[in-house]
Design an enzyme around this catalytic site. Sequence first.
Site, mmCIF file in Angstrom:
data_model
loop_
_atom_site.group_PDB
_atom_site.id
_atom_site.type_symbol
_atom_site.label_atom_id
_atom_site.label_comp_id
_atom_site.label_asym_id
_atom_site.label_seq_id
_atom_site.Cartn_x
_atom_site.Cartn_y
_atom_site.Cartn_z
ATOM 1 N N LYS A 126 25.166 -4.643 -26.981
ATOM 2 C CA LYS A 126 26.618 -4.735 -27.083
ATOM 3 C C LYS A 126 27.223 -3.388 -26.753
ATOM 4 O O LYS A 126 26.582 -2.352 -26.961
ATOM 5 C CB LYS A 126 27.029 -5.118 -28.513
ATOM 6 C CG LYS A 126 28.399 -5.737 -28.596
ATOM 7 C CD LYS A 126 28.347 -7.193 -28.189
ATOM 8 C CE LYS A 126 29.620 -7.929 -28.406
ATOM 9 N NZ LYS A 126 29.383 -9.387 -28.322
HETATM 10 N N1 GLU Z 1 30.506 -11.577 -25.522
HETATM 11 C C1 GLU Z 1 29.889 -12.867 -25.570
HETATM 12 C C2 GLU Z 1 29.137 -13.049 -26.872
HETATM 13 O O1 GLU Z 1 29.400 -12.379 -27.846
HETATM 14 C C3 GLU Z 1 29.057 -13.160 -24.339
HETATM 15 C C4 GLU Z 1 27.886 -12.268 -24.129
HETATM 16 C C5 GLU Z 1 27.187 -12.507 -22.806
HETATM 17 O O2 GLU Z 1 27.480 -13.473 -22.132
HETATM 18 O O3 GLU Z 1 26.323 -11.691 -22.483
HETATM 19 O O4 GLU Z 1 28.320 -13.921 -27.002
#
Ligand code: GLU
Length: 436
Positions: A126
């Site tokens: 993240k």
């Molecule tokens: N931000 C989204 C999540 O928290 C998508 C993450 C992604 O597709 O890599 O799941």
Amino acid sequence: MSNPKTRRAQSIIKPDRDRRFVTEDNPFEAMMNRFDDAARRLNLEPGLYKVLRSPEKQIIVSVPILRDSGEIEVYTGIRVLHNTSRGPAKGGIRFDLAVTLDEVKALAAWMTWKCAVVNLPFGGGKGGVICDPTTMSAAELERLTRRYTAEIIEILGPDSDVPAPDVNTNERVMAWIMDTYSMHKGHTVTAVVTGKPVEMGGSLGRKDATGRGCLVVTKRALDRLGIPVEKAKVVVQGFGNVGSTAARLMAAEGMQVVAVSDKSGGIHDPKGLDIPKVIEWIKEHRFVEGYPGAERLTNEELLTLKCDVLVPAALENVITSKNAEKIKAKIICEGANGPTTAKADAILDKKGIFVIPDILANAGGVTVSYFEWVQDRGGYFWDEETVNERLEKIMVKAFDEVVAMAEKHQVSNRIASYMLAIDRVAAMHRMRGLYA
Ligand code: GLU
């Protein structure tokens, strides 16, 4: 629903001393709390426990940019890779003033568990930049995105770390990341990010994927509880990409979406809101505030409305020990990451509310991100029908596996989802062994 007997028998894992000062709304604590519980029940080896609770990499960078005013401003950017044993780190990047290292660490770990719940060959990561994007021009946001990308470029890559949109980032931001990365490499690398515009290697269906995943698992839960889809009253908190899509798709499926909200507050119509109209209103006025013909209510009031399905699709910590007792929904489908605190879990559990936990409920987004990555790498693109069919298949399977795990071990769906995920990640570690 925890069983004190098994808990005592399996508690080889000692409570973590570092965490004695953290509070209910610390997201890393919220994640670790469930992780500890699930790890104990799985009888996870103490060594593996230590490995899985520690993020692999935490990077903090300064991101200087030129403001339109001619002044230089320096922002702080973070990227955390929690675990990459099952594949490249996968997870979004958020631009928000509330970003902290603890939050990003929690969100990265949640991505590890989320990818494992839906059995994708990805680990978890993240990122975030501490900033208020609402006060920045498009040109400033572009400079911020490109410089942040350049600062973390060493870890990015289709085989190592693949970002995606998250709070306050979108396909335009992904396009800038893809371009910056490609410029550094000297050739176009579409698979370095997902959630890109379709014209440049994005996947059809990606934008709706998280909301669509919420719809799929909610229907499955309604079916289990014997509530007909057309009778289901739905309340959605948060009207960003996830909330608005979930509301639109659920309404299109015949459910009655009786209340929605955003930062400006909520609107309520017991007969059901006309969601396409609400979406039109927001396009013009930015917020739900002022939407005609509906009763106004606060976000707090909205959470405790009587309904069949509550979809918290905004940010962390909205269902806490302070309001959990008052929640009247039969099903909670967690569109956001971490909307419920660990303390609130126990209360919801006692009330018998069927919780579809975040790492399952909102996994549709990363699932179609996986499809996007596969399509980019294969250079062959699928039609939307294929994307949606494959998404539904994965979500239904994961839902059934979580519920089966919960029944088998007599635990909540939340703990079951962690158990399923940790078990899969731990199995990979055992097979790979420890490189030393
Ligand atoms: N931000 C989204 C999540 O928290 C998508 C993450 C992604 O597709 O890599 O799941």
